[in-house]
Design a protein around this motif. Structure first.
Motif, PDB file in Angstrom:
ATOM      1  N   UNK A  70       0.344  25.788  -7.734  1.00  0.00           N
ATOM      2  CA  UNK A  70       0.106  25.994  -6.314  1.00  0.00           C
ATOM      3  C   UNK A  70       1.126  25.205  -5.511  1.00  0.00           C
ATOM      4  N   UNK A  71       2.283  25.839  -5.277  1.00  0.00           N
ATOM      5  CA  UNK A  71       3.374  25.169  -4.574  1.00  0.00           C
ATOM      6  C   UNK A  71       3.211  25.204  -3.056  1.00  0.00           C
ATOM      7  N   UNK A  72       2.288  26.038  -2.549  1.00  0.00           N
ATOM      8  CA  UNK A  72       2.140  26.155  -1.115  1.00  0.00           C
ATOM      9  C   UNK A  72       1.342  24.997  -0.502  1.00  0.00           C
ATOM     10  N   UNK A  73       0.778  24.159  -1.369  1.00  0.00           N
ATOM     11  CA  UNK A  73      -0.008  23.025  -0.884  1.00  0.00           C
ATOM     12  C   UNK A  73       0.924  21.835  -0.628  1.00  0.00           C
ATOM     13  N   UNK A  74       0.784  21.247   0.524  1.00  0.00           N
ATOM     14  CA  UNK A  74       1.592  20.090   0.885  1.00  0.00           C
ATOM     15  C   UNK A  74       0.736  18.845   0.677  1.00  0.00           C
ATOM     16  N   UNK A  75       1.226  17.911  -0.119  1.00  0.00           N
ATOM     17  CA  UNK A  75       0.502  16.679  -0.366  1.00  0.00           C
ATOM     18  C   UNK A  75       1.342  15.502   0.101  1.00  0.00           C
ATOM     19  N   UNK A  76       0.727  14.681   0.891  1.00  0.00           N
ATOM     20  CA  UNK A  76       1.380  13.466   1.331  1.00  0.00           C
ATOM     21  C   UNK A  76       0.852  12.315   0.485  1.00  0.00           C
ATOM     22  N   UNK A  77       1.668  11.328   0.193  1.00  0.00           N
ATOM     23  CA  UNK A  77       1.221  10.241  -0.679  1.00  0.00           C
ATOM     24  C   UNK A  77       0.279   9.258   0.011  1.00  0.00           C
ATOM     25  N   UNK A  78      -0.019   9.443   1.280  1.00  0.00           N
ATOM     26  CA  UNK A  78      -0.917   8.524   1.967  1.00  0.00           C
ATOM     27  C   UNK A  78      -1.719   9.266   2.989  1.00  0.00           C
ATOM     28  N   UNK A  99       3.193   5.887  -3.026  1.00  0.00           N
ATOM     29  CA  UNK A  99       4.330   6.627  -3.561  1.00  0.00           C
ATOM     30  C   UNK A  99       4.310   6.643  -5.088  1.00  0.00           C
ATOM     31  N   UNK A 100       3.945   5.537  -5.698  1.00  0.00           N
ATOM     32  CA  UNK A 100       3.866   5.484  -7.158  1.00  0.00           C
ATOM     33  C   UNK A 100       2.796   6.447  -7.668  1.00  0.00           C
ATOM     34  N   UNK A 101       1.660   6.499  -6.991  1.00  0.00           N
ATOM     35  CA  UNK A 101       0.588   7.397  -7.395  1.00  0.00           C
ATOM     36  C   UNK A 101       1.016   8.857  -7.232  1.00  0.00           C
ATOM     37  N   UNK A 102       1.693   9.172  -6.149  1.00  0.00           N
ATOM     38  CA  UNK A 102       2.170  10.536  -5.923  1.00  0.00           C
ATOM     39  C   UNK A 102       3.194  10.927  -6.990  1.00  0.00           C
ATOM     40  N   UNK A 103       4.059  10.005  -7.360  1.00  0.00           N
ATOM     41  CA  UNK A 103       5.054  10.269  -8.385  1.00  0.00           C
ATOM     42  C   UNK A 103       4.382  10.542  -9.727  1.00  0.00           C
ATOM     43  N   UNK A 104       3.378   9.745 -10.044  1.00  0.00           N
ATOM     44  CA  UNK A 104       2.637   9.922 -11.299  1.00  0.00           C
ATOM     45  C   UNK A 104       1.918  11.276 -11.305  1.00  0.00           C
ATOM     46  N   UNK A 105       1.353  11.671 -10.169  1.00  0.00           N
ATOM     47  CA  UNK A 105       0.664  12.961 -10.061  1.00  0.00           C
ATOM     48  C   UNK A 105       1.646  14.107 -10.270  1.00  0.00           C
ATOM     49  N   UNK A 106       2.829  14.021  -9.652  1.00  0.00           N
ATOM     50  CA  UNK A 106       3.835  15.077  -9.816  1.00  0.00           C
ATOM     51  C   UNK A 106       4.307  15.167 -11.265  1.00  0.00           C
ATOM     52  N   UNK A 131       0.830  -1.205   0.000  1.00  0.00           N
ATOM     53  CA  UNK A 131       0.000   0.000   0.000  1.00  0.00           C
ATOM     54  C   UNK A 131       0.866   1.257   0.000  1.00  0.00           C
ATOM     55  N   UNK A 132       1.942   1.244   0.771  1.00  0.00           N
ATOM     56  CA  UNK A 132       2.843   2.397   0.810  1.00  0.00           C
ATOM     57  C   UNK A 132       3.516   2.584  -0.546  1.00  0.00           C
ATOM     58  N   UNK A 133       3.966   1.492  -1.147  1.00  0.00           N
ATOM     59  CA  UNK A 133       4.588   1.562  -2.462  1.00  0.00           C
ATOM     60  C   UNK A 133       3.613   2.105  -3.494  1.00  0.00           C
TER      61      UNK A 133
END
Length: 51
Positions: A43-51, A12-19, A7-9
């Motif tokens: 919008x760089x001021x938004x912090x997104x965590x992958x989980x 991270x893969x989804x977050x990488x694809x989004x970036x 799930x963690x992997x």
């Protein structure tokens, strides 16, 4: 344990694809970004965590 790691992997893969997608959209010419409704400034001021 492996289920949690998978799930963690996946997160991270989804977050990488989004970036990657965001970066590619930001590289488009301003006229095309305007046509598709993409915001002018990223919008760089938004912090997104992958989980």
């Amino acid at each position: 344990m492996f289920k949690s790691l998978n799930r963690i992997r996946a997160a991270f893969a989804q977050a990488s694809k989004r970036r990657r997608t965001t970066r590619e959209l930001n590289e488009l010419p301003p006229e095309i970004r305007k046509d598709i409704g993409w915001p002018q400034a990223p919008q760089d001021d938004e912090i997104r965590l992958p989980f």
